[in-house]
Design a protein around this motif. Structure first.
Motif, PDB file in Angstrom:
ATOM      1  N   PHE A  25       0.828  -1.206   0.000  1.00  0.00           N
ATOM      2  CA  PHE A  25       0.000   0.000   0.000  1.00  0.00           C
ATOM      3  C   PHE A  25       0.854   1.244   0.000  1.00  0.00           C
ATOM      4  CE2 PHE A  25       0.517   0.647   4.515  1.00  0.00           C
ATOM      5  CZ  PHE A  25       0.551  -0.616   5.047  1.00  0.00           C
ATOM      6  N   MET A  26       0.251   2.275  -0.467  1.00  0.00           N
ATOM      7  CA  MET A  26       1.024   3.480  -0.708  1.00  0.00           C
ATOM      8  C   MET A  26       0.153   4.696  -0.539  1.00  0.00           C
ATOM      9  SD  MET A  26       1.203   2.883  -4.746  1.00  0.00           S
ATOM     10  CE  MET A  26       1.927   4.456  -5.074  1.00  0.00           C
ATOM     11  N   GLY A  27       0.815   5.837  -0.411  1.00  0.00           N
ATOM     12  CA  GLY A  27       0.054   7.064  -0.410  1.00  0.00           C
ATOM     13  C   GLY A  27      -0.530   7.364   0.947  1.00  0.00           C
ATOM     14  N   ARG A  28       0.253   7.924   1.832  1.00  0.00           N
ATOM     15  CA  ARG A  28      -0.285   8.343   3.113  1.00  0.00           C
ATOM     16  C   ARG A  28      -1.319   9.419   2.852  1.00  0.00           C
ATOM     17  NH1 ARG A  28       4.374   9.129   7.489  1.00  0.00           N
ATOM     18  NH2 ARG A  28       4.712   6.940   7.061  1.00  0.00           N
ATOM     19  N   ALA A  29      -2.433   9.396   3.548  1.00  0.00           N
ATOM     20  CA  ALA A  29      -3.528  10.317   3.259  1.00  0.00           C
ATOM     21  C   ALA A  29      -3.109  11.761   3.463  1.00  0.00           C
ATOM     22  CB  ALA A  29      -4.707  10.000   4.161  1.00  0.00           C
ATOM     23  N   MET A 146      -1.956  13.150  -8.434  1.00  0.00           N
ATOM     24  CA  MET A 146      -2.734  13.814  -7.386  1.00  0.00           C
ATOM     25  C   MET A 146      -1.895  14.869  -6.687  1.00  0.00           C
ATOM     26  SD  MET A 146      -4.395  10.321  -6.017  1.00  0.00           S
ATOM     27  CE  MET A 146      -4.851  10.816  -4.379  1.00  0.00           C
ATOM     28  N   GLY A 147      -0.629  14.758  -6.801  1.00  0.00           N
ATOM     29  CA  GLY A 147       0.521  15.521  -6.326  1.00  0.00           C
ATOM     30  C   GLY A 147       0.324  16.770  -5.526  1.00  0.00           C
ATOM     31  N   GLY A 148       1.366  17.576  -5.533  1.00  0.00           N
ATOM     32  CA  GLY A 148       1.354  18.815  -4.782  1.00  0.00           C
ATOM     33  C   GLY A 148       1.642  18.620  -3.306  1.00  0.00           C
ATOM     34  N   HIS A 149       1.805  17.393  -2.885  1.00  0.00           N
ATOM     35  CA  HIS A 149       2.101  17.135  -1.481  1.00  0.00           C
ATOM     36  C   HIS A 149       3.061  15.963  -1.430  1.00  0.00           C
ATOM     37  CE1 HIS A 149      -1.129  14.555  -2.789  1.00  0.00           C
ATOM     38  NE2 HIS A 149      -0.767  13.697  -1.865  1.00  0.00           N
ATOM     39  N   ARG A 150       3.732  15.798  -0.315  1.00  0.00           N
ATOM     40  CA  ARG A 150       4.652  14.680  -0.169  1.00  0.00           C
ATOM     41  C   ARG A 150       3.839  13.410   0.068  1.00  0.00           C
ATOM     42  NH1 ARG A 150       7.592  12.709   4.431  1.00  0.00           N
ATOM     43  NH2 ARG A 150       9.335  11.439   3.711  1.00  0.00           N
ATOM     44  N   VAL A 151       4.031  12.440  -0.757  1.00  0.00           N
ATOM     45  CA  VAL A 151       3.264  11.212  -0.623  1.00  0.00           C
ATOM     46  C   VAL A 151       4.163  10.111  -0.058  1.00  0.00           C
ATOM     47  CG1 VAL A 151       1.724   9.633  -1.796  1.00  0.00           C
ATOM     48  CG2 VAL A 151       2.082  11.904  -2.709  1.00  0.00           C
ATOM     49  N   GLU A 152       3.713   9.472   0.963  1.00  0.00           N
ATOM     50  CA  GLU A 152       4.435   8.328   1.519  1.00  0.00           C
ATOM     51  C   GLU A 152       3.929   7.064   0.834  1.00  0.00           C
ATOM     52  OE1 GLU A 152       6.834   8.382   3.747  1.00  0.00           O
ATOM     53  OE2 GLU A 152       6.751  10.529   4.194  1.00  0.00           O
ATOM     54  N   ALA A 153       4.818   6.133   0.601  1.00  0.00           N
ATOM     55  CA  ALA A 153       4.414   4.911  -0.074  1.00  0.00           C
ATOM     56  C   ALA A 153       4.925   3.706   0.686  1.00  0.00           C
ATOM     57  CB  ALA A 153       4.968   4.894  -1.487  1.00  0.00           C
ATOM     58  N   MET A 258      -5.015   1.519   7.379  1.00  0.00           N
ATOM     59  CA  MET A 258      -5.671   2.557   6.574  1.00  0.00           C
ATOM     60  C   MET A 258      -6.400   3.567   7.456  1.00  0.00           C
ATOM     61  SD  MET A 258      -7.240   0.093   3.599  1.00  0.00           S
ATOM     62  CE  MET A 258      -8.152   1.388   2.745  1.00  0.00           C
ATOM     63  N   ARG A 259      -6.869   3.108   8.605  1.00  0.00           N
ATOM     64  CA  ARG A 259      -7.660   4.006   9.464  1.00  0.00           C
ATOM     65  C   ARG A 259      -6.795   4.993  10.229  1.00  0.00           C
ATOM     66  NH1 ARG A 259     -10.945  -0.002  12.873  1.00  0.00           N
ATOM     67  NH2 ARG A 259     -10.476   1.597  14.400  1.00  0.00           N
ATOM     68  N   ARG A 260      -5.491   4.731  10.313  1.00  0.00           N
ATOM     69  CA  ARG A 260      -4.618   5.660  11.038  1.00  0.00           C
ATOM     70  C   ARG A 260      -4.606   7.028  10.353  1.00  0.00           C
ATOM     71  NH1 ARG A 260      -0.717   4.191  14.449  1.00  0.00           N
ATOM     72  NH2 ARG A 260       0.707   5.748  13.597  1.00  0.00           N
ATOM     73  N   PRO A 261      -4.436   8.099  11.141  1.00  0.00           N
ATOM     74  CA  PRO A 261      -4.420   9.446  10.538  1.00  0.00           C
ATOM     75  C   PRO A 261      -3.340   9.563   9.459  1.00  0.00           C
ATOM     76  CG  PRO A 261      -4.402   9.577  12.950  1.00  0.00           C
ATOM     77  CD  PRO A 261      -4.285   8.127  12.608  1.00  0.00           C
ATOM     78  N   ASP A 262      -2.197   8.888   9.638  1.00  0.00           N
ATOM     79  CA  ASP A 262      -1.143   8.948   8.634  1.00  0.00           C
ATOM     80  C   ASP A 262      -1.133   7.689   7.770  1.00  0.00           C
ATOM     81  OD1 ASP A 262      -0.380   7.231  10.593  1.00  0.00           O
ATOM     82  OD2 ASP A 262       1.676   7.985  10.799  1.00  0.00           O
ATOM     83  N   GLY A 263      -2.243   7.001   7.747  1.00  0.00           N
ATOM     84  CA  GLY A 263      -2.315   5.729   7.030  1.00  0.00           C
ATOM     85  C   GLY A 263      -2.372   5.920   5.529  1.00  0.00           C
ATOM     86  N   PRO A 264      -2.194   4.849   4.789  1.00  0.00           N
ATOM     87  CA  PRO A 264      -2.146   4.956   3.336  1.00  0.00           C
ATOM     88  C   PRO A 264      -3.517   5.216   2.727  1.00  0.00           C
ATOM     89  CG  PRO A 264      -2.093   2.679   4.006  1.00  0.00           C
ATOM     90  CD  PRO A 264      -2.056   3.481   5.269  1.00  0.00           C
ATOM     91  N   GLN A 265      -3.488   5.945   1.621  1.00  0.00           N
ATOM     92  CA  GLN A 265      -4.741   6.259   0.913  1.00  0.00           C
ATOM     93  C   GLN A 265      -5.027   5.221  -0.167  1.00  0.00           C
ATOM     94  OE1 GLN A 265      -4.753  10.225  -0.629  1.00  0.00           O
ATOM     95  NE2 GLN A 265      -6.920  10.127  -1.211  1.00  0.00           N
ATOM     96  N   VAL A 266      -3.980   4.716  -0.757  1.00  0.00           N
ATOM     97  CA  VAL A 266      -4.143   3.720  -1.821  1.00  0.00           C
ATOM     98  C   VAL A 266      -3.419   2.443  -1.422  1.00  0.00           C
ATOM     99  CG1 VAL A 266      -3.681   3.182  -4.234  1.00  0.00           C
ATOM    100  CG2 VAL A 266      -4.328   5.510  -3.572  1.00  0.00           C
ATOM    101  N   VAL A 267      -4.088   1.330  -1.575  1.00  0.00           N
ATOM    102  CA  VAL A 267      -3.553   0.045  -1.137  1.00  0.00           C
ATOM    103  C   VAL A 267      -3.636  -0.939  -2.301  1.00  0.00           C
ATOM    104  CG1 VAL A 267      -3.871  -1.873   0.476  1.00  0.00           C
ATOM    105  CG2 VAL A 267      -4.344   0.456   1.224  1.00  0.00           C
ATOM    106  N   ALA A 268      -2.611  -1.728  -2.481  1.00  0.00           N
ATOM    107  CA  ALA A 268      -2.685  -2.808  -3.474  1.00  0.00           C
ATOM    108  C   ALA A 268      -2.385  -4.138  -2.813  1.00  0.00           C
ATOM    109  CB  ALA A 268      -1.692  -2.560  -4.609  1.00  0.00           C
ATOM    110  N   LEU A 269      -3.207  -5.118  -3.092  1.00  0.00           N
ATOM    111  CA  LEU A 269      -2.997  -6.468  -2.575  1.00  0.00           C
ATOM    112  C   LEU A 269      -3.003  -7.446  -3.735  1.00  0.00           C
ATOM    113  CD1 LEU A 269      -5.554  -5.163  -0.639  1.00  0.00           C
ATOM    114  CD2 LEU A 269      -4.788  -7.068   0.723  1.00  0.00           C
ATOM    115  N   SER A 270      -2.411  -8.602  -3.522  1.00  0.00           N
ATOM    116  CA  SER A 270      -2.483  -9.655  -4.530  1.00  0.00           C
ATOM    117  C   SER A 270      -3.023 -10.928  -3.902  1.00  0.00           C
ATOM    118  CB  SER A 270      -1.092  -9.994  -5.077  1.00  0.00           C
ATOM    119  OG  SER A 270      -0.444  -8.856  -5.549  1.00  0.00           O
ATOM    120  N   ILE A 271      -3.835 -11.640  -4.663  1.00  0.00           N
ATOM    121  CA  ILE A 271      -4.151 -13.028  -4.307  1.00  0.00           C
ATOM    122  C   ILE A 271      -3.802 -13.863  -5.526  1.00  0.00           C
ATOM    123  CG2 ILE A 271      -5.879 -14.695  -3.587  1.00  0.00           C
ATOM    124  CD1 ILE A 271      -7.527 -12.668  -2.420  1.00  0.00           C
ATOM    125  N   ASP A 272      -2.971 -14.877  -5.342  1.00  0.00           N
ATOM    126  CA  ASP A 272      -2.648 -15.699  -6.504  1.00  0.00           C
ATOM    127  C   ASP A 272      -3.395 -17.041  -6.449  1.00  0.00           C
ATOM    128  OD1 ASP A 272      -1.240 -17.146  -4.618  1.00  0.00           O
ATOM    129  OD2 ASP A 272       0.704 -16.296  -5.182  1.00  0.00           O
TER     130      ASP A 272
END
Lengths: 413, 468
Positions: A25-29, A146-153, A258-272
């Motif tokens: 997951f990536m993109g701290r909110a 979406m930029g203009g801000h520092r994004v955490e990944a 994801m629910r944390r105030p600094d949690g990620p906005q976008v998440v990617a998961l895989s199921i194989d």
């Protein structure tokens, strides 16, 4: 760090990894502006998920004949509308659908037609029009736009998936660090890695992330309690129960982050594990098992997100569908169109997304596969535009290069 | 490229091999290229030590388990939950778990011990490349126990022979036929299909992956029709089951009654019906195609030298391949001779397996138990004998250098050093392991460490040791 040592929760995520579930997951909110609250989860079903079993068109007159012994009987399918149902293993998602919080796109495909897992996954994750067209992932470029801000990944999982590789520095984490560690070692290595473009940033990000995940998991502890797989008790059913519990645990733990105030906005998961060339089963069997893990994962997200579910959209996508006709070994070979599931509290209620081409012999793509009527990029464009507020120009050029002729799906959020 | 003998030795042992054991670099420095050339031999790669258990034996064990499971299920239906000890001992899930755990664990440990101790590191790396190219993954229940025997039977004997022989050995091996679902594929108009009531027919999985992964590659100029035609040509390629005589069980078996009759056309070439020979003829032509030479030359160059390999190197391998009709010994020799393979800067990040093995080699040790390596490899994403797909393990740094993975490598290096560093002269270990590649900052950091444990962990995690 002590939270990491908790054997129960470590075992739980490790079990999830064993069942082929991994997440990134990536993109701290952003600060709590409107769009910054919005969450997107993308689940990549690797191996080509059979859409005709996940969301069987039981009302299509050609369905049962084509599918033979792997057809989902109409009376067993969980009804969506006059044509479609959901596989009985997707009971949780069906519950969402009844609330208008889950819809299907039953004939979707990436622009790739080679029927190669590896090429098609590359196209799906890179967002390019053709294989190996770009080495970064479309979700990474979406965050950039979406930029203009520092994004955490951040990625959680043992290897970095293409969908989030790119300019936005991606952290990653997965359970299993076994020692408390020599506190001097990171500093010594930090010096040795100072001029190393690969190892330097990776180590720094890895250590920072480890600390953050430890805190998040401490916060998520109440939600995750009781999620540990059943301790013992033999039998294949027990194994399946453990798999579902592990998948649900991954969903809940992800939701906690994801629910944390600094949690990620976008998440990617895989199921194989979707490459069902033989003995894929019908109401029960191999594919039913994978679908039940998917259902548990989504319900873990749903339950764990609580209030945040109303701001969330979850999309499952797979690299291509499978042949409409059952093959000689009770399975299905590589096909074209498949089904995407779109879910979430932020989803607009509505019917099927995209047109249903039917399974008439003349309608089948190359006489064998579900004919795609919706470009996967168009589906993601719709979600990224309506849910996360990306503008058309960025979607047509940087997020999905050279895709101005691919229309965005509408009415999703 | 005129590297000094010391630097050439370091390159030979790390880039081509599996890392230096104590004292090895000094020996290799006398003739680095000769040391590599001498490892190329017609009879193939070394076999891991220990009792060789055959694929047929392992499959027999698996089929016994399947029958037990069937019986146990029927038993369950009859008398509900049977709690007595006899059922416990024959509980098929437990038997399967044991079977899947123990056999492959022994295979994998023996293979890691070979890698950690062999004086012919290039030969072993060459074998590992081909085992990964023809992946049989243990992610399926039926193949979990035969991935090791597959490598010993189908890969290791052929890695310095003709590519065509390796391709045929792999494509006709029971493990591959089961892994890629070929064993049950039946020609839609074959006698077997006509006799059966329920739908029987093609499975195109193996045919597609041979084209896409094993030979010409995804851009090799084939289409869906070629995949289907090739799958038809391969019908009948199967594995002897319980109804066959004992000496056929668990071995390659051609079933003429399942073979699709008639001529086939694959990639523009017609093949008359010749039973098992039809599939063989297609394989022979695929092995000889220029696209196969190009695909494999690129892949070899990427594996040994750089994620984005120098085009000149790829061309030299391709030339050797084409000139000799796919003689893998000649291709290996061309790799050794290519100047581009000797550039001083190490461009490749070691995979987790290569990293662990080279760690053991650096201190002159070998793993003594599967628990010393398997959990770490799981955590780093390289589970024993279990690549996630037929494509095998990634050959690119981007897949292995996720931040979490680097932190985990560090954790393993610490734990390994804590177990093994006592009594080591770590300055000498550093010099012995990296030779001319040991840089001043790393030598200083190792020398200044507070403890031998710290010194060894720093060495193993140094940028130079992480790469090859």
């Amino acid at each position: 760090m002590t939270a990491l040592a908790s054997p129960t929760r470590r075992a739980l995520l490790a079990a999830g990894a064993g069942f082929g579930v991994s997440l990134s997951f990536m993109g701290r909110a952003r600060a709590a502006d409107g769009l910054g609250r919005k969450k997107l989860v993308v689940i990549v079903a690797r191996g080509a998920m059979d859409g005709l079993s996940a969301a069987p068109p039981v009302g299509d007159p050609d369905y049962a004949g084509l599918r033979g012994r792997i057809a989902i009987p109409a009376e067993a399918a969980l009804k969506l509308d006059e044509t479609f149902g959901l596989h009985p293993a997707l009971a949780g998602i069906h519950g969402l659908a009844r609330k208008g919080q889950a819809r299907i796109a039953p004939a979707v495909a990436s622009p790739d037609r080679a029927r190669s897992h590896f090429e098609a996954q590359d196209v799906l994750e890179s967002g390019a029009a053709a294989a190996y067209g770009t080495s970064s992932g479309f979700l990474n470029r979406a965050l950039e736009a979406m930029g203009g801000h520092r994004v955490e990944a951040l990625s959680v999982g043992t290897t970095a998936p293409l969908i989030l590789r790119g300019k936005v520095q991606t952290a990653s984490w997965s359970p299993g660090r076994e020692t408390d560690g020599n506190p001097r070692l990171p500093a010594i290595l930090g010096d040795l890695y100072a001029g190393d473009p690969l190892l330097g940033p990776a180590l720094a990000q890895g250590l920072e992330t480890e600390a953050m995940v430890a805190m998040a998991r401490k916060d998520a502890a109440p939600a995750a309690a009781g999620m540990a797989p059943a301790a013992s008790g033999g039998g294949l059913q027990a194994l399946a129960r453990q798999g579902r519990a592990a998948a649900e645990g991954v969903g809940r733990t992800t939701a906690g982050l994801m629910r944390r105030p600094d949690g990620p906005q976008v998440v990617a998961l895989s199921i194989d594990g979707w490459d069902t060339h033989a003995n894929q089963g019908a109401v029960e069997g191999q594919l039913a098992g994978r679908l039940s893990y998917l259902d548990a994962l989504v319900m873990g997200l749903h339950d764990g997100l609580g209030e945040t579910w109303k701001d969330t959209i979850v999309v499952t996508a797979t690299e291509f569908g499978r042949t409409a006709r059952v093959n000689g070994t009770g399975g299905t070979d590589h096909g074209t169109g498949s089904t995407a599931l779109v879910m979430g509290g932020a989803l607009k209620p509505g019917g099927v997304i995209g047109d249903w081409p039917t399974l008439k012999p003349a309608a089948l793509f190359e006489g064998r596969d579900t004919r795609p009527t919706l470009d996967l990029r168009g589906l993601f464009k719709g979600v990224l535009a309506e849910h996360l507020g990306l503008d058309r120009r960025a979607l047509d050029t940087t997020v999905f290069p050279d895709s101005a002729d691919v229309a965005a799906a509408t009415g999703l959020a | 490229m005129t590297a000094s003998p010391d630097l050439a030795a370091a390159i030979a042992v790390t880039r081509f091999g599996l890392g230096a054991r104590p004292g090895e670099l000094a020996v290799v420095a006398r003739d680095p290229k000769g040391w590599l050339r001498d490892q190329i031999r017609r009879d193939g790669a070394d076999q891991p030590a220990g009792p060789a258990v055959s694929t047929a034996e392992r499959l027999a064990g698996f089929r016994e388990y399947q029958m037990d499971r069937r019986e146990a299920r029927q038993g369950d239906r009859k008398d509900g939950d049977d709690q007595d000890g006899k059922t416990e001992a024959r509980d098929p899930v437990r038997i399967a778990a044991r079977m899947i755990r123990e056999g492959p664990a022994e295979d994998f440990l023996a293979r890691a011990q070979l890698a950690a101790t062999t004086p012919a590191g290039f030969r072993e790396r060459w074998a590992l490349f081909w085992a990964n190219h023809f992946t049989v993954s243990g992610v399926k229940l039926v193949t979990a126990t035969v991935a090791g025997p597959f490598e010993q039977e189908a890969i290791r004997p052929h890695v310095f022979g003709r590519f065509e022989d390796l391709l045929v050995a792999s494509s006709s091996h029971p493990a591959m036929l089961l892994y890629l679902d070929q064993a049950q594929s039946i020609g839609p108009d074959s006698r077997a299909a006509n006799r059966r009531r329920r739908a029987a027919g093609l499975n195109e999985n193996l045919a597609r992956e041979i084209l896409e992964l094993h030979t010409v590659g995804v851009d090799g100029g084939y289409g869906q029709a070629d995949v289907t035609e090739f799958a038809r040509a391969l019908t009948g390629w199967s594995v002897g089951g319980l109804r066959e005589p004992g000496d056929r069980q668990g071995r390659f078996l051609f079933r003429p009654q399942a073979h699709e009759p008639g001529a086939r056309t694959v990639m523009g070439k017609a093949y008359r019906d010749g039973g098992v020979d039809q599939g063989r003829a297609v394989l022979a032509d695929l092995a000889a195609r220029p696209a196969t030479a190009r695909h494999l030359s690129y892949k070899l160059a990427r594996h040994f030298v750089a994620d984005a390999p120098p085009p000149g190197l790829v061309r030299q391998l391709e030339t050797a391949w084409t000139r000799t009709g796919g003689d893998l010994a000649a291709v290996a020799a061309a790799l050794v001779e290519a100047p581009e393979a000797w550039t001083p800067a190490p461009a490749k990040l070691k995979t987790p397996y290569e990293f662990l093995v080279s760690g053991y080699r650096a201190i002159g040790a070998r793993p003594g138990a599967i628990q010393q390596i398997a959990p770490t490899l799981n955590g780093l994403g390289q589970r024993a004998f279990s690549p996630p797909s037929p494509k095998g393990w990634s050959d690119e740094a981007a897949a292995w250098a996720a931040p979490d993975a680097i932190v985990k490598r560090m954790a393993w290096a610490e734990a390994f050093a804590a177990r093994t560093a006592r009594g080591l002269d770590t300055d000498a270990v550093a010099a012995d392991a990296l030779g001319a590649r040991l840089t001043a900052p790393v030598r200083t950091a190792v020398a200044r460490a507070e403890s031998r444990e710290e010194a060894l962990a720093v060495l193993l995690m140094s940028p130079e040791f992480q790469r090859r």
